[in-house]
Every structure is written in structure tokens, then in C-alpha cells.
Design a protein around this motif. Structure first.
Motif, PDB file in Angstrom:
ATOM      1  N   ASN A  40       0.845  -1.195   0.000  1.00 27.15           N
ATOM      2  CA  ASN A  40       0.000   0.000   0.000  1.00 27.15           C
ATOM      3  C   ASN A  40       0.881   1.247   0.000  1.00 27.15           C
ATOM      4  O   ASN A  40       1.892   1.310   0.708  1.00 27.15           O
ATOM      5  CB  ASN A  40      -0.902   0.019   1.231  1.00 27.15           C
ATOM      6  N   GLY A  41       0.501   2.227  -0.797  1.00 24.53           N
ATOM      7  CA  GLY A  41       1.219   3.494  -0.825  1.00 24.53           C
ATOM      8  C   GLY A  41       2.528   3.472  -1.594  1.00 24.53           C
ATOM      9  O   GLY A  41       3.229   4.489  -1.632  1.00 24.53           O
ATOM     10  N   GLN A  43       3.289   3.297  -4.837  1.00 23.03           N
ATOM     11  CA  GLN A  43       3.290   4.094  -6.069  1.00 23.03           C
ATOM     12  C   GLN A  43       4.294   3.542  -7.097  1.00 23.03           C
ATOM     13  O   GLN A  43       5.281   4.193  -7.437  1.00 23.03           O
ATOM     14  CB  GLN A  43       3.573   5.572  -5.784  1.00 23.03           C
ATOM     15  N   SER A  59       9.640   2.777  -6.925  1.00 27.80           N
ATOM     16  CA  SER A  59       8.602   3.648  -6.375  1.00 27.80           C
ATOM     17  C   SER A  59       8.804   5.079  -6.851  1.00 27.80           C
ATOM     18  O   SER A  59       9.898   5.628  -6.721  1.00 27.80           O
ATOM     19  CB  SER A  59       8.638   3.624  -4.848  1.00 27.80           C
ATOM     20  N   LEU A  61       7.378   7.448  -5.432  1.00 32.20           N
ATOM     21  CA  LEU A  61       7.239   8.253  -4.225  1.00 32.20           C
ATOM     22  C   LEU A  61       8.603   8.603  -3.636  1.00 32.20           C
ATOM     23  O   LEU A  61       8.931   9.776  -3.458  1.00 32.20           O
ATOM     24  CB  LEU A  61       6.398   7.499  -3.194  1.00 32.20           C
ATOM     25  N   ALA A 293      -3.202   9.327  -4.532  1.00 31.86           N
ATOM     26  CA  ALA A 293      -2.142   8.546  -3.888  1.00 31.86           C
ATOM     27  C   ALA A 293      -2.078   8.895  -2.404  1.00 31.86           C
ATOM     28  O   ALA A 293      -1.788  10.030  -2.032  1.00 31.86           O
ATOM     29  CB  ALA A 293      -0.812   8.827  -4.564  1.00 31.86           C
ATOM     30  N   THR A 294      -2.347   7.914  -1.573  1.00 32.20           N
ATOM     31  CA  THR A 294      -2.269   8.074  -0.123  1.00 32.20           C
ATOM     32  C   THR A 294      -1.448   6.913   0.434  1.00 32.20           C
ATOM     33  O   THR A 294      -1.176   5.939  -0.271  1.00 32.20           O
ATOM     34  CB  THR A 294      -3.670   8.048   0.522  1.00 32.20           C
ATOM     35  N   PRO A 295      -1.061   6.955   1.692  1.00 25.91           N
ATOM     36  CA  PRO A 295      -0.339   5.820   2.281  1.00 25.91           C
ATOM     37  C   PRO A 295      -1.139   4.521   2.253  1.00 25.91           C
ATOM     38  O   PRO A 295      -0.560   3.433   2.360  1.00 25.91           O
ATOM     39  CB  PRO A 295      -0.070   6.273   3.712  1.00 25.91           C
ATOM     40  N   ASP A 296      -2.474   4.624   2.118  1.00 26.22           N
ATOM     41  CA  ASP A 296      -3.317   3.428   2.127  1.00 26.22           C
ATOM     42  C   ASP A 296      -3.779   2.993   0.739  1.00 26.22           C
ATOM     43  O   ASP A 296      -4.480   1.982   0.608  1.00 26.22           O
ATOM     44  CB  ASP A 296      -4.556   3.670   3.007  1.00 26.22           C
ATOM     45  N   THR A 297      -3.403   3.737  -0.295  1.00 27.75           N
ATOM     46  CA  THR A 297      -3.813   3.367  -1.655  1.00 27.75           C
ATOM     47  C   THR A 297      -3.209   2.018  -2.031  1.00 27.75           C
ATOM     48  O   THR A 297      -2.012   1.789  -1.843  1.00 27.75           O
ATOM     49  CB  THR A 297      -3.371   4.431  -2.672  1.00 27.75           C
ATOM     50  N   THR A 298      -4.037   1.128  -2.548  1.00 28.51           N
ATOM     51  CA  THR A 298      -3.568  -0.207  -2.922  1.00 28.51           C
ATOM     52  C   THR A 298      -2.976  -0.198  -4.329  1.00 28.51           C
ATOM     53  O   THR A 298      -3.423   0.550  -5.205  1.00 28.51           O
ATOM     54  CB  THR A 298      -4.701  -1.234  -2.847  1.00 28.51           C
ATOM     55  N   TYR A 299      -1.976  -1.062  -4.526  1.00 31.36           N
ATOM     56  CA  TYR A 299      -1.345  -1.204  -5.827  1.00 31.36           C
ATOM     57  C   TYR A 299      -1.090  -2.680  -6.110  1.00 31.36           C
ATOM     58  O   TYR A 299      -1.024  -3.493  -5.181  1.00 31.36           O
ATOM     59  CB  TYR A 299      -0.009  -0.440  -5.868  1.00 31.36           C
TER      60      TYR A 299
END
Length: 307
Positions: A40-41, A43, A59, A61, A293-299
Motif C-alpha cells: 500500500n502506498g 506508487q 517507487s 514516491l 495517492a495516499t499511504p493506504d492506496t492499494t497497488y
């Protein structure tokens, strides 16, 4: 047992033993994961896969490099980033990962066996976006989506890394405009030049090692939002990120002309960016550019059969 009989038995055993590796290799390819989650997060943007069943992701990020087993899905960060993006990735036969540094204006070379950064290069200090990389026989080439230039890392004997990068200005048909310009990069089928996609126009260009560019004739077609490129023989696969497409193009040997053969999509695509091959599948990270995009966004990473 006679000597002749013993020789026959030994020959049969050797034949079985020597025949095992190809079958095992086929089994490894058939047993790999077709899709798997990423942290998660994270990117993700870039992907690279070598001869072994491991996928590497960068990443955008913070530049961390993540390794994921294509067999078990086990994952770990092998090296922490510099706080700036890791975008396009390519892996060489020495297990070294060449990393395009995005807005950081840099490139890195990482030993995937121990995570050590073998070399770091400042390519441009002014605003830049070092987007993707390709490995040729004697060099690594990086695109800059902001400035009309390629950066070359000339590799020495046994792949020795250079002390600095060489700046190669792009001339000819490829003219930069507003937006994301030169992005994905590959070799031509004959290995004598490079192929670059201009994302904001969807045009493909053959770019000589001197930097002179020539538009590739696609018969009036384009690959708008073109991102990662993957060359397979004389077939070029272009990821069209925000369109959720992979487009297949048949090139002539010197890449002056190409024919769009087909395009494919998948319900699992969510703005895929770059592309790599393993076994009989093409793997892509879902960058999810259209999702906050957040720390909890799934990828995740997904794949499709080679078509």
C-alpha cells in the motif's frame, strides 16, 4: 551385468538426468503468479525482470526498489531510494539494475544481489524528468521527458561503469511540446538505433546513437499516452497508460515503418505504465495515476499472455 548392459543403463540414466532441466524450467514458467499485490502506498512505475523469477519495481514516491518473487509473491525492499522517484528500470546479465530517477534528474545502478548502489549519476540539475532506460550492447540510454536530450552511460569491458554520463541532444523530427515528451525507449530490431515514444503526441521515433531522430511511419496511426516499450524480435509492444491498452506493432528491420497489428486491454488494468516479459506473459505495474495517492492506496502488478 555385462559391461554392454551397464553402459546402456548409464546412458539411459544420463538421458533422463540431462533432460530434466528444460522440463523444470517449463514448470517454473507455468507455475508463476499472474498477478500479485504490491505494498500500500508504494506508487509503482517501473518494472524489470531478468532470467530468474523475480520482478523489480521502482517507487515514484521515494525511489525504493522492491523485489517480488513471481513464484511465491514474497517481497522485500532491497534498497531504499534517495527520496526522489525510481521510474524506468532495466536489469543486465550481471544482476545490476539501471534506474531512471525522474524529477531527481539522476540515474543509479544497483546490485540486486545485495542492494548496494554501485554508481549514481547526476544527469541534469535544471528541471528534468529522467523517465526510462534501455540497455544496448555497450551502453545504457536514458530519456528526459522535459528536455530534448538522451543521456548515455557508456559501458566498458565486462560492463564496467563509466565515471560520468554523456549528453546526446535530440535533433530532427522529434520536437518537444507542452506535456510529457520522450518516454519509453527500446532498441530497433537491427540493434543499430533506438526507438522512443513521445507520450503527448503518440508518435514513435527512430533515434540514432548520434541523437538524430526520424518519425516511424505508422500509416497514420498513433500510440497516444505511450509509456513503456518492449521489443520482442521485430514486434514492439507499447503500453498506453491512461488508455489501459497494450498495442502491438510490427516493425521493419530498421524501424522506419511499423504496422499496428492489434491492441489488448484487461479488466485488471488500472493505468499500467511499464512492461517486462517472463515465461509466456507480459507483466505490468498498475500505477493508478487517476487514483489519489495516499499511504493506504492499494497497488498491484498484473499480466497478460504474450499476444
Amino acid at each position: 551385468m555385462s559391461r554392454r548392459t551397464l553402459a546402456i543403463v548409464i546412458s539411459m540414466l544420463l538421458a533422463v538426468t540431462l533432460g530434466a532441466p528444460p522440463a523444470a524450467a517449463h514448470s517454473r514458467h507455468s507455475d508463476v503468479l499472474k498477478a500479485f499485490p504490491l505494498p500500500n502506498g508504494f506508487q509503482p512505475e517501473g518494472i524489470a525482470i531478468g532470467e530468474r523469477p523475480y520482478a523489480y519495481f521502482g517507487s515514484r514516491l521515494d525511489g525504493d526498489i522492491l523485489r517480488v518473487s513471481l513464484v511465491t509473491g514474497e517481497r522485500r525492499v532491497i534498497t531504499q531510494g534517495p527520496g526522489t522517484p525510481s521510474l524506468g528500470l532495466k536489469l543486465d546479465k550481471q544482476e545490476r539494475l539501471f534506474v531512471a530517477g525522474g524529477s531527481g534528474g539522476n540515474a543509479r545502478v544497483v546490485d540486486t544481489r545485495n542492494g548496494k548502489v554501485l554508481a549514481s549519476y547526476t544527469l541534469r540539475t535544471a528541471p528534468s524528468f529522467i523517465n526510462d532506460v534501455v540497455l544496448t550492447g555497450d551502453a545504457a540510454w536514458f530519456t528526459d521527458s522535459t528536455n530534448p536530450v538522451l543521456f548515455k552511460l557508456a559501458l566498458g569491458k565486462k560492463g564496467k561503469l563509466p565515471g560520468r554520463a554523456v549528453r546526446v541532444p535530440i535533433t530532427g523530427d522529434l520536437v518537444y511540446a507542452t506535456g510529457n515528451n520522450a518516454n519509453g525507449i527500446a532498441e530497433t530490431p537491427d540493434g543499430k538505433a533506438l526507438i522512443v515514444v513521445q507520450s503527448n503526441t503518440g508518435r514513435l521515433f527512430k533515434v540514432g546513437y548520434s541523437g538524430k531522430s526520424q518519425e516511424i511511419d505508422l500509416g497514420g496511426r498513433n500510440v497516444l499516452n505511450g509509456d513503456g516499450l518492449w521489443l520482442r524480435g521485430s514486434t514492439l509492444y507499447v503500453v498506453q497508460n491512461r488508455l489501459n491498452l497494450i498495442t502491438k506493432i510490427q516493425l521493419n528491420k530498421d524501424a522506419t515503418k511499423g504496422k499496428v497489428v492489434s491492441s489488448t486491454t484487461d479488466k485488471a488494468f488500472d493505468v499500467p505504465t511499464t512492461i517486462a516479459e517472463y515465461g509466456k506473459r507480459l507483466y505490468l505495474p498498475n500505477a493508478r495515476f487517476t487514483t489519489p495517492a495516499t499511504p493506504d492506496t492499494t497497488y498491484d502488478a498484473v499480466s497478460v499472455p504474450i499476444f
